[in-house]
Design a protein around this motif. Structure first.
Motif, PDB file in Angstrom:
ATOM      1  N   CYS A   3      -4.995   4.665 -11.853  1.00  0.00           N
ATOM      2  CA  CYS A   3      -3.684   5.234 -11.565  1.00  0.00           C
ATOM      3  C   CYS A   3      -3.023   4.449 -10.434  1.00  0.00           C
ATOM      4  O   CYS A   3      -3.673   4.117  -9.436  1.00  0.00           O
ATOM      5  N   HIS A   5      -1.052   3.807  -7.196  1.00  0.00           N
ATOM      6  CA  HIS A   5      -0.755   4.525  -5.968  1.00  0.00           C
ATOM      7  C   HIS A   5      -0.008   3.578  -5.036  1.00  0.00           C
ATOM      8  O   HIS A   5      -0.541   2.553  -4.612  1.00  0.00           O
ATOM      9  N   GLN A   7       1.730   2.821  -1.451  1.00  0.00           N
ATOM     10  CA  GLN A   7       1.718   3.262  -0.051  1.00  0.00           C
ATOM     11  C   GLN A   7       2.800   2.500   0.716  1.00  0.00           C
ATOM     12  O   GLN A   7       2.816   1.268   0.727  1.00  0.00           O
ATOM     13  N   LYS A  86       5.736   7.958  -9.464  1.00  0.00           N
ATOM     14  CA  LYS A  86       4.443   7.397  -9.058  1.00  0.00           C
ATOM     15  C   LYS A  86       3.850   8.212  -7.910  1.00  0.00           C
ATOM     16  O   LYS A  86       4.549   8.930  -7.205  1.00  0.00           O
ATOM     17  N   SER A  87       2.559   8.073  -7.728  1.00  0.00           N
ATOM     18  CA  SER A  87       1.894   8.672  -6.577  1.00  0.00           C
ATOM     19  C   SER A  87       2.220   7.819  -5.352  1.00  0.00           C
ATOM     20  O   SER A  87       1.946   6.618  -5.327  1.00  0.00           O
ATOM     21  N   SER A  89       2.233   7.616  -0.996  1.00  0.00           N
ATOM     22  CA  SER A  89       1.923   8.095   0.351  1.00  0.00           C
ATOM     23  C   SER A  89       2.685   7.221   1.345  1.00  0.00           C
ATOM     24  O   SER A  89       3.024   6.074   1.040  1.00  0.00           O
TER      25      SER A  89
END
Length: 376
Positions: A3, A5, A7, A86-87, A89
């Motif tokens: 997946c 991720h 950042q 999207k994921s 952070s």
């Protein structure tokens, strides 16, 4: 299929917080977005290089005006549109305060994006999530010296550390525990080595030095340790390595062996003796002893030469403080380990520069002093 991720991180002088979170396995970062000001472009380039080497893709977004709150928010909104679904952070540890506030405010205004902001406490190796009812998370990544220094724009060459034979171990113990009586002959030996040709392993001693009882005591100890052989009118070092060891290398070896002894008990992750650190522009520096603890670089400068002449001690302290800031960022800690005592004014300067000092007889308590220093 892994997946994706993303950042987002705010680039600043302190690269460690961005690096550790981006490489943390539990975060699973596949793509890093570096939000950077023009002033921090060099730092961004160094961080980008490391992240790419570790398999992440990277994009760099340069802010047009770091002091324009609205412009920063609009930049972040554009990023949100680009990475919609999207994921994501967001590491708010770096950057300027205005950057962090603008990014956080944008996240709060768009809760539907479900971006996860956080702050990294590098002293406790913890990710602090900036969202309600969410526990802090321990970092699992422990960067090595190479990646850490790369992220600050430096390459590092670690030299192999030769094991200390028993004779040298005993010699080190003797020197450390007899500072008061051996300080003068150590200085005399240093002077003799400095005055001799650089590649010479044989040194002639004038009559005054050859007859000095304190120097002869030291030379006897060196001979017992297998470092020199006496000649008819002086000494001969058993090797170039032995000469270097006698000319201050012994203090570096002592500091490094203490660091090795403490590595397990206090959690030192990576360490090096006499590493050559090279900036990406080609500038070289050789450091004495360096180690990583809690994602913070520690640098120890070792001196056996006299520091009470003119401004020599001040020059050493200023250079150490500058090397710490330049090589490892503003969070780097520096220590001066010296066989000779420092004057009150020099101790005051060290304190003002944030440099820890272990001088003279204090070397007997180096394990305790070093442990206390790292745990403040």
């Amino acid at each position: 299929m892994k997946c994706e991720h993303v950042q987002i991180m705010l680039v600043s002088e302190q690269a460690a917080a961005n690096l550790t979170a981006a490489l943390d396995e539990t975060m699973g970062v596949t793509h890093a977005v570096l939000l950077v000001t023009a002033k921090m472009q060099v730092r961004a380039n160094a961080l980008e290089r490391v992240l790419k080497e570790t398999g992440r893709t990277v994009s760099v977004v340069t802010l047009k005006n770091e002091k324009d709150f609205d412009d920063i928010q609009n930049t972040v909104i554009d990023l949100a549109d680009e990475h919609d679904g999207k994921s994501v952070s967001v590491n708010l540890t770096g950057g300027t305060k205005l950057m962090a506030l603008a990014v956080q405010n944008t996240i709060l205004l768009q809760p539907e994006r479900q971006w996860r902001p956080f702050y990294v406490d590098i002293d406790t190796d913890t990710i602090i999530w900036l969202e309600p009812k969410t526990d802090a998370q321990a970092l699992t990544h422990t960067p090595r010296l190479a990646h850490y220094l790369n992220s600050y724009g430096f390459a590092v060459e670690k030299r192999p550390v030769p094991p200390l034979v028993r004779q040298r171990e005993n010699f080190l113990d003797d020197l450390v525990h007899n500072v008061s009586s051996l300080e003068k002959p150590i200085g005399q030996l240093n002077w003799c080595i400095q005055e001799a040709p650089k590649d010479a392993v044989k040194i002639d001693l004038d009559n005054r030095l050859a007859d000095d009882p304190n120097l002869n005591v030291l030379l006897d100890k060196l001979e017992t340790a297998g470092l020199i052989r006496r000649t008819s009118n002086g000494i001969q070092f058993t090797s170039h390595d032995a000469k270097r060891f006698c000319h201050g290398g012994w203090l570096e070896a002592h500091v490094y062996r203490v660091v090795e002894q403490l590595s397990g008990p206090i959690g030192i992750r990576d360490k090096a003796l006499n590493p050559e650190v090279t900036a990406f522009n080609g500038t070289k520096n050789e450091l004495d002893v360096v180690f990583l603890l809690a994602n913070r670089l520690h640098v120890v400068e070792c001196k056996t030469s006299r520091l009470d002449q003119d401004t020599k001690a001040n020059d050493v302290l200023f250079k150490l403080a500058e090397n710490c800031r330049r090589v490892g960022g503003i969070g780097t800690r520096g220590m001066l380990a010296t066989y000779r005592q420092l004057r009150p004014a020099e101790k005051q300067l060290a304190n003002a520069l944030g440099i820890e000092c272990v001088a003279g007889a204090e070397l007997k308590r180096l394990p305790e002093k070093l442990k206390n220093w790292t745990q403040r």
